[in-house]
Design a protein around this motif. Sequence first.
Motif, PDB file in Angstrom:
ATOM      1  N   ALA A  45       0.832  -1.206   0.000  1.00 53.99           N
ATOM      2  CA  ALA A  45       0.000   0.000   0.000  1.00 53.99           C
ATOM      3  C   ALA A  45       0.863   1.251   0.000  1.00 53.99           C
ATOM      4  O   ALA A  45       0.565   2.226  -0.698  1.00 53.99           O
ATOM      5  CB  ALA A  45      -0.921  -0.007   1.221  1.00 53.99           C
ATOM      6  N   ALA A  46       1.948   1.217   0.767  1.00 55.31           N
ATOM      7  CA  ALA A  46       2.853   2.365   0.801  1.00 55.31           C
ATOM      8  C   ALA A  46       3.498   2.585  -0.551  1.00 55.31           C
ATOM      9  O   ALA A  46       3.661   3.730  -1.005  1.00 55.31           O
ATOM     10  CB  ALA A  46       3.928   2.141   1.866  1.00 55.31           C
ATOM     11  N   GLY A  47       3.846   1.499  -1.224  1.00 57.85           N
ATOM     12  CA  GLY A  47       4.465   1.625  -2.542  1.00 57.85           C
ATOM     13  C   GLY A  47       3.529   2.216  -3.567  1.00 57.85           C
ATOM     14  O   GLY A  47       3.924   3.041  -4.391  1.00 57.85           O
ATOM     15  N   SER A  48       2.254   1.813  -3.510  1.00 59.60           N
ATOM     16  CA  SER A  48       1.293   2.360  -4.462  1.00 59.60           C
ATOM     17  C   SER A  48       1.029   3.838  -4.196  1.00 59.60           C
ATOM     18  O   SER A  48       0.767   4.610  -5.120  1.00 59.60           O
ATOM     19  CB  SER A  48      -0.021   1.578  -4.397  1.00 59.60           C
ATOM     20  N   ALA A  49       1.130   4.240  -2.935  1.00 57.00           N
ATOM     21  CA  ALA A  49       0.876   5.641  -2.584  1.00 57.00           C
ATOM     22  C   ALA A  49       2.030   6.552  -2.984  1.00 57.00           C
ATOM     23  O   ALA A  49       1.828   7.715  -3.337  1.00 57.00           O
ATOM     24  CB  ALA A  49       0.611   5.760  -1.082  1.00 57.00           C
ATOM     25  N   THR A  50       3.240   5.995  -2.933  1.00 57.86           N
ATOM     26  CA  THR A  50       4.417   6.819  -3.231  1.00 57.86           C
ATOM     27  C   THR A  50       4.904   6.660  -4.665  1.00 57.86           C
ATOM     28  O   THR A  50       5.845   7.321  -5.073  1.00 57.86           O
ATOM     29  CB  THR A  50       5.570   6.459  -2.272  1.00 57.86           C
ATOM     30  N   GLY A  51       4.275   5.739  -5.414  1.00 51.93           N
ATOM     31  CA  GLY A  51       4.657   5.556  -6.804  1.00 51.93           C
ATOM     32  C   GLY A  51       5.952   4.800  -7.010  1.00 51.93           C
ATOM     33  O   GLY A  51       6.590   4.921  -8.054  1.00 51.93           O
ATOM     34  N   ARG A  52       6.333   3.994  -6.024  1.00 56.57           N
ATOM     35  CA  ARG A  52       7.554   3.192  -6.170  1.00 56.57           C
ATOM     36  C   ARG A  52       7.331   2.131  -7.249  1.00 56.57           C
ATOM     37  O   ARG A  52       6.224   1.647  -7.468  1.00 56.57           O
ATOM     38  CB  ARG A  52       7.908   2.528  -4.841  1.00 56.57           C
ATOM     39  N   VAL A  53       8.411   1.751  -7.917  1.00 54.53           N
ATOM     40  CA  VAL A  53       8.305   0.780  -9.004  1.00 54.53           C
ATOM     41  C   VAL A  53       7.915  -0.571  -8.436  1.00 54.53           C
ATOM     42  O   VAL A  53       8.204  -0.886  -7.279  1.00 54.53           O
ATOM     43  CB  VAL A  53       9.641   0.672  -9.784  1.00 54.53           C
ATOM     44  N   GLY A 168      -3.172   0.156   5.286  1.00 54.40           N
ATOM     45  CA  GLY A 168      -2.059   1.021   4.931  1.00 54.40           C
ATOM     46  C   GLY A 168      -2.494   2.233   4.132  1.00 54.40           C
ATOM     47  O   GLY A 168      -1.931   3.327   4.274  1.00 54.40           O
ATOM     48  N   GLN A 169      -3.491   2.045   3.282  1.00 53.37           N
ATOM     49  CA  GLN A 169      -3.989   3.172   2.484  1.00 53.37           C
ATOM     50  C   GLN A 169      -4.790   4.168   3.323  1.00 53.37           C
ATOM     51  O   GLN A 169      -4.675   5.382   3.141  1.00 53.37           O
ATOM     52  CB  GLN A 169      -4.844   2.658   1.333  1.00 53.37           C
ATOM     53  N   TRP A 170      -5.589   3.663   4.231  1.00 55.20           N
ATOM     54  CA  TRP A 170      -6.464   4.543   5.016  1.00 55.20           C
ATOM     55  C   TRP A 170      -5.741   5.177   6.201  1.00 55.20           C
ATOM     56  O   TRP A 170      -5.994   6.334   6.528  1.00 55.20           O
ATOM     57  CB  TRP A 170      -7.668   3.753   5.522  1.00 55.20           C
ATOM     58  N   LEU A 171      -4.862   4.410   6.843  1.00 55.79           N
ATOM     59  CA  LEU A 171      -4.196   4.910   8.053  1.00 55.79           C
ATOM     60  C   LEU A 171      -2.729   5.249   7.825  1.00 55.79           C
ATOM     61  O   LEU A 171      -2.057   5.708   8.740  1.00 55.79           O
ATOM     62  CB  LEU A 171      -4.311   3.866   9.179  1.00 55.79           C
ATOM     63  N   GLY A 172      -2.245   4.987   6.604  1.00 57.53           N
ATOM     64  CA  GLY A 172      -0.844   5.241   6.308  1.00 57.53           C
ATOM     65  C   GLY A 172       0.008   4.025   6.621  1.00 57.53           C
ATOM     66  O   GLY A 172      -0.360   3.168   7.439  1.00 57.53           O
ATOM     67  N   ALA A 173       1.145   3.939   5.956  1.00 57.75           N
ATOM     68  CA  ALA A 173       2.042   2.797   6.141  1.00 57.75           C
ATOM     69  C   ALA A 173       2.879   3.011   7.400  1.00 57.75           C
ATOM     70  O   ALA A 173       4.094   3.178   7.350  1.00 57.75           O
ATOM     71  CB  ALA A 173       2.931   2.621   4.920  1.00 57.75           C
ATOM     72  N   THR A 174       2.209   3.014   8.530  1.00 55.97           N
ATOM     73  CA  THR A 174       2.861   3.213   9.818  1.00 55.97           C
ATOM     74  C   THR A 174       2.576   2.010  10.702  1.00 55.97           C
ATOM     75  O   THR A 174       1.774   1.137  10.360  1.00 55.97           O
ATOM     76  CB  THR A 174       2.316   4.486  10.498  1.00 55.97           C
TER      77      THR A 174
END
Length: 206
Positions: A45-53, A168-174
């Motif tokens: 989810a964090a990768g999709s939010a930050t645009g990582r490959v 991860g998308q709703w609460l952040g990758a924390t």
Amino acid sequence: MLESVGSLTGTPWIYAMVALSVLLDVFLPVLPSGVLVITAATAAAAGSATGRVPHEVPDILALTLCAATASVLGDLVAYRLAWRGGERLDRAIARSRRLTDAQERLGVALARGGGALVILARFAPAGRSVVSLGAGAAHRRARDFLPWSALAGLAWAAYSVALGYYGGQWLGATWLGTGVSVLALFGAGSGAAYVMRRPVKASEVG
């Protein structure tokens, strides 16, 4: 340990780690296989939010299939070992009310063409172990048990991945997002365990 897992989520080793944990937790229910799956999904989810490959984060579909396949393989190994367990295992099961009840419930469920118990047990703590060993010890037919085991593994894997990914998308990758997702998984497990602990009615067994 979770920090070590976090460092692996960007490498292919995360799939091997998830598969090994899910495969073995049928024998060692204390292994945090659900936590691993959720952590990897949160990283996705964090990768999709930050645009990582794509190669830098776990693939959701691959992670789900990896966990589901390992779950079924673990069930199959436990089932076959219990099938060949002999008199010693039979005596051990006879002394365990939990295993005896599981055998009775499983027999009724499979005889009626339904395997909801197998799916439910996959979410309950140690329920997967009880049902897989019980099915093997009772010599239930593989064609009656394994399809439900596959459906249970897929349902558990999809649910766990969904918790991690959307958490991860709703609460952040924390760690907060991961923690809430893990609590949701444990909540489902507690509910499943409660249902499985209900006594078997004589009318259901007879």
